[in-house]
Design an enzyme around this catalytic site. Structure first.
Site, PDB file in Angstrom:
ATOM      1  N   GLY A  34     -57.514  27.826  13.400  1.00 55.63           N
ATOM      2  CA  GLY A  34     -57.218  26.689  12.532  1.00 55.63           C
ATOM      3  C   GLY A  34     -55.842  26.104  12.787  1.00 55.63           C
ATOM      4  O   GLY A  34     -55.233  26.349  13.833  1.00 55.63           O
ATOM      5  N   HIS A  37     -54.138  21.407  16.422  1.00 59.85           N
ATOM      6  CA  HIS A  37     -53.201  20.443  17.002  1.00 59.85           C
ATOM      7  C   HIS A  37     -53.887  19.781  18.195  1.00 59.85           C
ATOM      8  O   HIS A  37     -55.074  20.059  18.487  1.00 59.85           O
ATOM      9  CB  HIS A  37     -51.894  21.125  17.390  1.00 59.85           C
ATOM     10  CG  HIS A  37     -52.079  22.358  18.228  1.00 59.85           C
ATOM     11  ND1 HIS A  37     -52.612  22.315  19.497  1.00 59.85           N
ATOM     12  CD2 HIS A  37     -51.835  23.672  17.975  1.00 59.85           C
ATOM     13  CE1 HIS A  37     -52.661  23.526  20.004  1.00 59.85           C
ATOM     14  NE2 HIS A  37     -52.211  24.388  19.097  1.00 59.85           N
ATOM     15  N   GLY A  39     -53.811  20.261  21.262  1.00 61.74           N
ATOM     16  CA  GLY A  39     -54.390  21.184  22.251  1.00 61.74           C
ATOM     17  C   GLY A  39     -55.819  21.553  21.867  1.00 61.74           C
ATOM     18  O   GLY A  39     -56.741  21.530  22.693  1.00 61.74           O
ATOM     19  N   HIS A  40     -56.009  21.898  20.584  1.00 65.57           N
ATOM     20  CA  HIS A  40     -57.367  22.224  20.127  1.00 65.57           C
ATOM     21  C   HIS A  40     -58.288  21.016  20.262  1.00 65.57           C
ATOM     22  O   HIS A  40     -59.463  21.149  20.628  1.00 65.57           O
ATOM     23  CB  HIS A  40     -57.342  22.643  18.649  1.00 65.57           C
ATOM     24  CG  HIS A  40     -56.559  23.882  18.361  1.00 65.57           C
ATOM     25  ND1 HIS A  40     -55.460  23.886  17.532  1.00 65.57           N
ATOM     26  CD2 HIS A  40     -56.712  25.155  18.781  1.00 65.57           C
ATOM     27  CE1 HIS A  40     -54.977  25.115  17.449  1.00 65.57           C
ATOM     28  NE2 HIS A  40     -55.716  25.900  18.200  1.00 65.57           N
ATOM     29  N   GLN A  64     -56.212  40.960  15.186  1.00 69.03           N
ATOM     30  CA  GLN A  64     -55.296  40.708  16.305  1.00 69.03           C
ATOM     31  C   GLN A  64     -53.848  40.576  15.865  1.00 69.03           C
ATOM     32  O   GLN A  64     -52.988  40.222  16.673  1.00 69.03           O
ATOM     33  CB  GLN A  64     -55.753  39.486  17.106  1.00 69.03           C
ATOM     34  CG  GLN A  64     -55.633  38.153  16.379  1.00 69.03           C
ATOM     35  CD  GLN A  64     -56.279  37.022  17.164  1.00 69.03           C
ATOM     36  OE1 GLN A  64     -57.501  36.910  17.226  1.00 69.03           O
ATOM     37  NE2 GLN A  64     -55.473  36.154  17.763  1.00 69.03           N
ATOM     38  N   GLY A 150     -57.468  27.380  25.657  1.00 67.90           N
ATOM     39  CA  GLY A 150     -56.301  26.748  26.259  1.00 67.90           C
ATOM     40  C   GLY A 150     -55.582  27.698  27.204  1.00 67.90           C
ATOM     41  O   GLY A 150     -55.500  28.908  26.955  1.00 67.90           O
ATOM     42  N   GLN A 156     -54.514  35.752  27.321  1.00 72.41           N
ATOM     43  CA  GLN A 156     -55.718  35.794  26.490  1.00 72.41           C
ATOM     44  C   GLN A 156     -56.930  35.283  27.282  1.00 72.41           C
ATOM     45  O   GLN A 156     -58.008  35.870  27.257  1.00 72.41           O
ATOM     46  CB  GLN A 156     -55.504  34.936  25.242  1.00 72.41           C
ATOM     47  CG  GLN A 156     -56.777  34.632  24.468  1.00 72.41           C
ATOM     48  CD  GLN A 156     -56.510  33.943  23.150  1.00 72.41           C
ATOM     49  OE1 GLN A 156     -56.077  34.597  22.209  1.00 72.41           O
ATOM     50  NE2 GLN A 156     -56.773  32.653  23.045  1.00 72.41           N
ATOM     51  N   SER A 188     -48.474  24.450  19.747  1.00 77.60           N
ATOM     52  CA  SER A 188     -48.840  25.738  19.150  1.00 77.60           C
ATOM     53  C   SER A 188     -48.813  25.574  17.645  1.00 77.60           C
ATOM     54  O   SER A 188     -47.951  24.868  17.109  1.00 77.60           O
ATOM     55  CB  SER A 188     -47.825  26.804  19.567  1.00 77.60           C
ATOM     56  OG  SER A 188     -47.936  27.940  18.732  1.00 77.60           O
TER      57      SER A 188
HETATM   58  O1  PAF Z   1     -56.227  31.622  20.473  1.00 78.16           O
HETATM   59  C1  PAF Z   1     -56.622  31.819  19.299  1.00 78.16           C
HETATM   60  O2  PAF Z   1     -56.530  30.968  18.425  1.00 78.16           O
HETATM   61  C2  PAF Z   1     -57.247  33.172  18.949  1.00 78.16           C
HETATM   62  O3  PAF Z   1     -56.614  34.203  19.629  1.00 78.16           O
HETATM   63  C3  PAF Z   1     -58.767  33.214  19.156  1.00 78.16           C
HETATM   64  C4  PAF Z   1     -59.145  33.035  20.614  1.00 78.16           C
HETATM   65  C5  PAF Z   1     -59.437  32.158  18.312  1.00 78.16           C
HETATM   66  C6  PAF Z   1     -59.310  34.581  18.718  1.00 78.16           C
HETATM   67  O4  PAF Z   1     -59.019  34.830  17.386  1.00 78.16           O
END
Ligand code: PAF
Length: 282
Positions: A34, A37, A39-40, A64, A150, A156, A188
């Site tokens: 959520g 921004h 990037g998403h 995480q 991204g 990741q 970010s």
């Molecule tokens: O990059 C993120 O926002 C998170 O690490 C993800 C990939 C949604 C996993 O929770």
């Protein structure tokens, strides 16, 4: 324009996907936490190009975050996210509750052993186990044909690619270039924590990476020389460097000499905010 409809229930999400698949539709998934921004939004736009249906998942994944990390104060803006997602032609937002993702008997974890080690994996123990596990769950619930991430979170992306290949997950993993603010700062959700003064200092990360890239483009192949150039730029403006390293861009193996495609990765604290960035060295 209406906001994107929300599905919170795991079985309802799977049923939605089954119905779309039944009609021969391709599904794209953009997993996020959520606070969307630009990037998403670029991931949603690419999902739109690659599939008939686009699913956005919004889940601030407790698995995480370490005990001292920012889970409680992680930026949240569901109404704003749903409006922004609608403007990109997203079809549905999957917004599960933590209790339904991780029931009381939950005990499984996915450890992508080598790619997860070092870099953020060292500074944030357990982080990539949490990422890999939740992404695998999201894949199993949503059953996308393609999932988009991204490159800002370079390690990741490498972890997720490795997991997809190792576990034969039937999902195409697509990485898209980092989207930057006009001054170059990588987009970010955590940039929202920066004060105006820290926001200025945050420019040090890209300045350092760019100095190294410029040297590499002139033919410098010694990682130590590139790291010195980047450190000079970064160290004088940030509060602490967590790591600054040159790695191979496919398997993230450390490199002393750039004899294959390489990337420089950095994590640094500016004020209380930990920022990450990376740049391919060619
Ligand atoms: O990059 C993120 O926002 C998170 O690490 C993800 C990939 C949604 C996993 O929770």
């Amino acid at each position: 324009m209406n906001d994107v409809p929300v599905i919170a229930d795991l079985a309802a999400m799977s049923a939605w996907s089954e119905a779309a698949r039944g009609q021969g539709e391709r599904i794209a998934l953009v997993p996020t936490m959520g606070a969307l921004h630009a990037g998403h939004l670029s991931l949603l736009a690419e999902g739109r190009r690659r599939a008939h249906r686009v699913v956005l998942s919004i889940f601030v994944n407790p698995m995480q975050f370490g005990p001292q990390e920012d889970l409680a104060k992680y930026p949240r803006d569901l109404p704003g996210d749903l409006t922004r997602a609608a403007s990109m032609g997203c079809d549905v937002a999957f917004v599960p509750e933590a209790a339904s993702m991780y029931g009381p008997s939950f005990q499984t974890a996915i450890d992508v052993r080598e790619v997860s080690r070092g870099l953020c994996g060292e500074c944030r123990p357990g982080h990539f186990v949490g990422v890999a596990t939740v992404v695998c769950k999201l894949f199993n619930i949503v059953r996308p044909h393609v999932a988009l991430f991204g490159e800002k979170d370079f390690q990741q992306l490498a972890v997720i690619r490795r997991m997809g290949a190792d576990l034969n997950l039937p999902v195409e993993i697509v990485g898209l270039p980092t989207v930057r603010e006009p001054d170059g700062l990588a987009m970010s959700s955590r940039n929202a924590y920066l004060s105006p003064a820290d926001r200025q200092r945050a420019g040090a990360l890209l300045a350092g990476l760019s100095a190294a890239k410029a040297l590499a483009e002139k033919g410098e192949r010694r990682a130590s020389v590139l790291l010195d150039a980047a450190t000079t730029e970064i160290a004088r403006r940030v509060d602490r460097i967590d790591y600054l390293e040159v790695r191979a861009s496919d398997d993230l193996k450390p490199l002393q000499i750039i004899d294959r495609p390489a990337v420089m990765l950095v994590a640094a604290f500016v004020g209380g905010t930990r920022l990450i960035d990376n740049l391919r060295l060619g």
